[in-house]
Design a protein around this motif. Structure first.
Motif, PDB file in Angstrom:
ATOM      1  N   GLU A  85     -33.522 -49.801  -7.620  1.00 57.68           N
ATOM      2  CA  GLU A  85     -33.049 -48.755  -6.716  1.00 57.68           C
ATOM      3  C   GLU A  85     -33.887 -47.503  -6.877  1.00 57.68           C
ATOM      4  O   GLU A  85     -34.397 -47.207  -7.964  1.00 57.68           O
ATOM      5  CB  GLU A  85     -31.575 -48.403  -7.006  1.00 57.68           C
ATOM      6  N   ARG A 136     -36.108 -42.152   6.027  1.00 56.14           N
ATOM      7  CA  ARG A 136     -35.674 -42.647   7.334  1.00 56.14           C
ATOM      8  C   ARG A 136     -36.739 -42.499   8.404  1.00 56.14           C
ATOM      9  O   ARG A 136     -36.792 -43.261   9.365  1.00 56.14           O
ATOM     10  CB  ARG A 136     -34.411 -41.903   7.771  1.00 56.14           C
ATOM     11  N   GLU A 172     -38.210 -56.892   4.519  1.00 60.13           N
ATOM     12  CA  GLU A 172     -37.008 -57.667   4.229  1.00 60.13           C
ATOM     13  C   GLU A 172     -36.580 -57.436   2.776  1.00 60.13           C
ATOM     14  O   GLU A 172     -37.401 -57.496   1.860  1.00 60.13           O
ATOM     15  CB  GLU A 172     -37.284 -59.149   4.461  1.00 60.13           C
ATOM     16  N   GLU A 176     -33.206 -51.791   1.760  1.00 59.65           N
ATOM     17  CA  GLU A 176     -32.044 -51.206   2.431  1.00 59.65           C
ATOM     18  C   GLU A 176     -32.004 -49.704   2.172  1.00 59.65           C
ATOM     19  O   GLU A 176     -32.144 -49.254   1.034  1.00 59.65           O
ATOM     20  CB  GLU A 176     -30.755 -51.849   1.911  1.00 59.65           C
ATOM     21  N   GLU A 209     -29.826 -46.174   2.414  1.00 57.42           N
ATOM     22  CA  GLU A 209     -28.481 -45.612   2.521  1.00 57.42           C
ATOM     23  C   GLU A 209     -28.587 -44.092   2.533  1.00 57.42           C
ATOM     24  O   GLU A 209     -29.037 -43.492   1.550  1.00 57.42           O
ATOM     25  CB  GLU A 209     -27.607 -46.050   1.353  1.00 57.42           C
ATOM     26  N   ASP A 260     -32.524 -40.363   0.906  1.00 60.40           N
ATOM     27  CA  ASP A 260     -31.929 -41.694   0.981  1.00 60.40           C
ATOM     28  C   ASP A 260     -31.909 -42.370  -0.382  1.00 60.40           C
ATOM     29  O   ASP A 260     -32.761 -42.110  -1.243  1.00 60.40           O
ATOM     30  CB  ASP A 260     -32.710 -42.578   1.955  1.00 60.40           C
ATOM     31  N   ARG A 294     -32.429 -49.436  -1.797  1.00 61.91           N
ATOM     32  CA  ARG A 294     -32.166 -50.625  -2.604  1.00 61.91           C
ATOM     33  C   ARG A 294     -33.253 -51.661  -2.327  1.00 61.91           C
ATOM     34  O   ARG A 294     -33.551 -51.970  -1.172  1.00 61.91           O
ATOM     35  CB  ARG A 294     -30.786 -51.202  -2.288  1.00 61.91           C
ATOM     36  N   GLU A 300     -34.063 -55.419  -3.009  1.00 66.74           N
ATOM     37  CA  GLU A 300     -33.453 -56.682  -3.428  1.00 66.74           C
ATOM     38  C   GLU A 300     -34.417 -57.832  -3.144  1.00 66.74           C
ATOM     39  O   GLU A 300     -34.398 -58.445  -2.083  1.00 66.74           O
ATOM     40  CB  GLU A 300     -32.123 -56.886  -2.708  1.00 66.74           C
TER      41      GLU A 300
END
Length: 376
Positions: free
Chosen positions: A153, A161, A186, A189, A191, A203, A206, A208
């Motif tokens: 993270e 953004r 891909e 993420e 947030e 932001d 994440r 993954e």
């Protein structure tokens, strides 16, 4: 010995002030409060056309070939209008990382697009600890199938953004790597984080199992922690310059207000208490500016005390500039506390800048750790 700016640097400052006041006034920052992305594409295009997105990009890649000192002058002027464009994240964070770490082929691919403003980028260093240093990096990049896989993270990533590319700092073996990740990759993420300054979006990212090609790693090799520290030094100096611009404009607004606001039948600027407060604000601002200008020069020249200078500039600006703006609120009295007045935008941006790339306490700790080395 000449401690002044060159005629070209003064012209750059003048041009920056005129552009920001005309094209990106504080009104734009207010509009971006409600914008989920936080960027005016029209304003960004005009900024890029002036070449300031590539101010520190070498001329062979389409940039201006200037240094951090010139970028700091532009950042100071940007602070005067609480600039709501990703100039700092692209020009003061992403561009230095690519210029210092990338291979020739990577620079040829990335820097011309950044210099022209066709691509925006940001740098993701901090994690949940909030520390902008190697010891706080827990994200990992692992070699896999001829490429890389990122996991972990990243917190408080500026302008993610609106960025096309995110430069992610992650552990690689015993060192660190900076990976170029597309915002739409891909497994990545974003947030949005609710922060004090709504004009510069931050932001949580994440990662993954984000799969990347082998050439996503800048320089195609792991780096020692010291090279990450050098990137943070550049960013913190640029942010300190922005804080000087914020505080400088707040001081100007206070002086203007003190001349016209009357109490007991006379301008409040005639009262000694107000005069002393304004004088103290001016002294603090000039001290901060001097530290920032020297830090930028030292980093440009590779001076032995460059890291110390950057830490001193950021520590002092993080203390003094928000305090100057808070005093400006006091000089304005009740109107200074209102939403309609612009001062709260300046104070919020200054408070946000103060904790980015290390707050005053962290940078004072760094100064203390560097002093014995400098004294030897």
């Amino acid at each position: 010995m000449d401690f002044g700016f060159t005629a070209e640097q003064e012209e750059l400052r003048r041009a920056a002030r005129e552009f920001f006041e005309a094209e990106t006034p504080v009104r734009l920052a207010r509009e971006m409060l409600e914008d989920p992305v936080g960027v005016s594409e029209q304003a960004w295009k005009k900024l890029a056309e002036l070449g300031w997105t590539g101010i520190c990009v070498a001329e062979r890649y389409g940039g201006s070939g200037l240094g951090l000192l010139e970028l700091s002058l532009v950042m100071e002027e940007a602070g005067r209008v609480v600039l709501a464009l990703p100039l700092a994240s692209t020009a003061a964070m992403a561009v230095p990382a690519i210029s210092r770490l990338a291979t020739e082929a990577q620079q040829e691919r990335l820097l011309p697009e950044l210099a022209a403003g066709r691509t925006r980028a940001t740098l993701a260093i901090a994690e949940q600890s909030g520390r902008w240093e190697a010891s706080g990096v827990q994200a990992r990049g692992e070699s896999a199938a001829g490429g890389w896989v990122l996991s972990g993270e990243k917190w408080f990533v500026p302008d993610a953004r609106s960025a096309d590319l995110i430069l992610v700092v992650a552990g690689v073996g015993e060192g660190l790597g900076v990976f170029v990740v597309g915002r739409g990759a891909e497994g990545l993420e974003l947030e949005p984080l609710q922060t004090v300054d709504g004009t510069r979006k931050l932001d949580l990212i994440r990662l993954e199992g984000v799969a990347l090609p082998s050439d996503a790693l800048l320089g195609e090799t792991a780096r020692p922690a010291g090279e990450l520290d050098a990137l943070v030094d550049v960013a913190k100096t640029a942010l300190a310059a922005e804080m000087c611009g914020l505080a400088g404009r707040a001081l100007e607004m206070s002086v203007e207000y003190a001349k016209v606001r009357e109490q007991f039948g006379r301008p409040i600027g005639s009262f000694q208490a107000i005069q002393h407060k304004l004088a103290d604000m001016k002294v603090g601002l000039e001290n901060a500016r001097s530290l920032v200008y020297y830090a930028a020069w030292a980093l440009d020249c590779g001076a032995p005390d460059a890291r110390l200078a950057a830490a001193m500039a950021k520590a002092y600006a993080s203390d003094v500039c928000p305090a100057i703006i808070a005093d400006a609120v006091q000089v304005h009295g009740g109107i200074g506390f209102t939403w309609e007045h612009d001062l709260h935008l300046y104070l919020k941006r200054a408070n946000a800048d103060a904790v980015t790339c290390g707050d005053a306490d962290e940078n004072r700790e760094l100064v203390a750790s560097l002093l014995p080395t400098e004294a030897q």
